[in-house]
Design an enzyme around this catalytic site. Structure first.
Site, PDB file in Angstrom:
ATOM      1  N   THR A 253      29.331  86.169  25.826  1.00 44.44           N
ATOM      2  CA  THR A 253      29.856  86.088  24.454  1.00 44.44           C
ATOM      3  C   THR A 253      31.325  85.692  24.409  1.00 44.44           C
ATOM      4  OG1 THR A 253      30.287  88.480  24.513  1.00 44.44           O
ATOM      5  CG2 THR A 253      28.200  87.762  23.555  1.00 44.44           C
ATOM      6  N   ARG A 254      32.088  86.020  25.458  1.00 48.18           N
ATOM      7  CA  ARG A 254      33.516  85.691  25.462  1.00 48.18           C
ATOM      8  C   ARG A 254      33.766  84.193  25.579  1.00 48.18           C
ATOM      9  NH1 ARG A 254      35.925  89.317  30.056  1.00 48.18           N
ATOM     10  NH2 ARG A 254      37.723  87.964  29.675  1.00 48.18           N
ATOM     11  N   MET A 255      32.742  83.419  25.960  1.00 50.75           N
ATOM     12  CA  MET A 255      32.894  81.966  26.007  1.00 50.75           C
ATOM     13  C   MET A 255      32.917  81.374  24.601  1.00 50.75           C
ATOM     14  SD  MET A 255      33.082  81.142  29.245  1.00 50.75           S
ATOM     15  CE  MET A 255      32.750  79.399  29.341  1.00 50.75           C
TER      16      MET A 255
END
Length: 320
Positions: free
Chosen positions: A13-15
């Site tokens: 999700t941090r991408m």
């Protein structure tokens, strides 16, 4: 027999991307493809990729790559921890030989380090050998705890470590080589009685050690090899490390690169001795540059073949 299981089911999700994390590219190749290449270079005969989020996209990218033969896939329907992910591949692992456990988001791991890990595992007759690294800032990583004789005692997660244990700078990379039979059996003994309700692969270390079998850790010479990619910032950092690693290898092989910082050479490029490459040059795909050629500056070559003794003018663009 050496097999490899590559964990590639996470969403990342941090991408902040619609794409699964492991298909983001470093030096023109998906991160998971770099892990597959490293496993093959280490001698893995069969490779299983555990997919989950965006499974179709991940499979498609892998199957379209050069290294796609001999790869099988299993699906982790729910994200219930690394132990659960490996358990999804339990039948692939079987009870023969050894199994490497790798991640699809650690593109900097090299076949040479994994080959050394497997050799160490066999020479020391270990049941599990952990790939570890010594970091200046180990915060967030599980720690490798050793006794006064330097022998492996345990691997402890950062959140569960005492203040004294957190002072240890040797960390667990999450990459291992297991005796397959003992891994196969230990996976059934994993429990999820923790705050996250997940099954953790490092718990197999103590399950196996408590049987009186040998568990040890091998420290990677280059700590950057264990670095995972969880954000675009880390993706760019991995790209820079790999770019300079590739350029250094070519210079050591007899190629002159005037400015390694501004020269991009993709992993599948082939270059012969006594080639000179000027700054701000981009060489990608399956380009071949034969001996005594001069390239750049500001040139772009993709799938090109440069004959021996050629001299390319500045701003040359060739696409084969």
């Amino acid at each position: 027999m050496l097999k490899a299981v590559i964990l590639a089911a996470g969403q990342g999700t941090r991408m902040k991307s619609k794409l699964p994390k492991v298909v983001h590219k470093v030096m023109g190749k998906c991160m998971v493809e770099h892990a597959i290449c490293a496993a093959r270079q280490a001698g893995a005969d069969e490779i299983c990729v555990v997919v989950g989020h965006g499974a179709g996209t991940v499979k498609s990218e892998i199957l379209s790559a050069k290294q796609s033969s001999g790869i099988t896939f299993v699906t982790q329907q729910q994200q219930l921890g690394t132990g659960h992910a490996v358990k999804c591949a339990r039948e692939f692992i079987g009870t023969q030989g050894e199994t490497l456990i790798l991640f699809g988001d650690t593109p900097l791991i090299t076949g040479g380090t994994l080959e050394k890990l497997v050799c160490t595992h066999r020479e020391k007759e270990n049941t599990i050998t952990v790939l570890s690294a010594v970091l200046d800032n180990p915060a967030g990583y599980g720690r490798i705890i050793r006794d006064t004789d330097g022998l492996f005692v345990k691997s402890v997660e950062h959140k569960d470590a005492t203040e004294e244990e957190r002072q240890c700078r040797e960390v667990n990379s999450g990459m291992y080589v297991f005796d397959s039979k003992n891994l196969y059996e230990a996976l059934d003994l994993l429990k999820n009685d923790n705050a996250q309700g997940e099954y953790y692969l490092p718990d197999t270390l103590m399950i196996i050690k408590d049987k009186g079998l040998k568990v040890d850790a091998m420290i990677a010479e280059d700590a950057t090899e264990i670095e995972g990619v969880n954000s675009r910032v880390q993706l760019a950092a991995a790209e820079k490390i790999m770019k300079l690693r590739i350029n250094r290898a070519w210079m050591e092989a007899g190629v002159t690169i005037i400015d390694p910082e501004t020269t991009y050479i993709a992993p599948d490029v082939r270059i012969e001795n006594d080639v000179v490459i000027y700054p701000d040059t981009f060489i990608c795909g399956n380009t071949v540059i034969k001996a005594d050629s001069v390239v750049g500056p500001f040139s772009y070559l993709q799938n090109a073949v440069i004959d021996e003794g050629s001299e390319l003018l500045p701003y040359t663009k060739l696409m084969g």
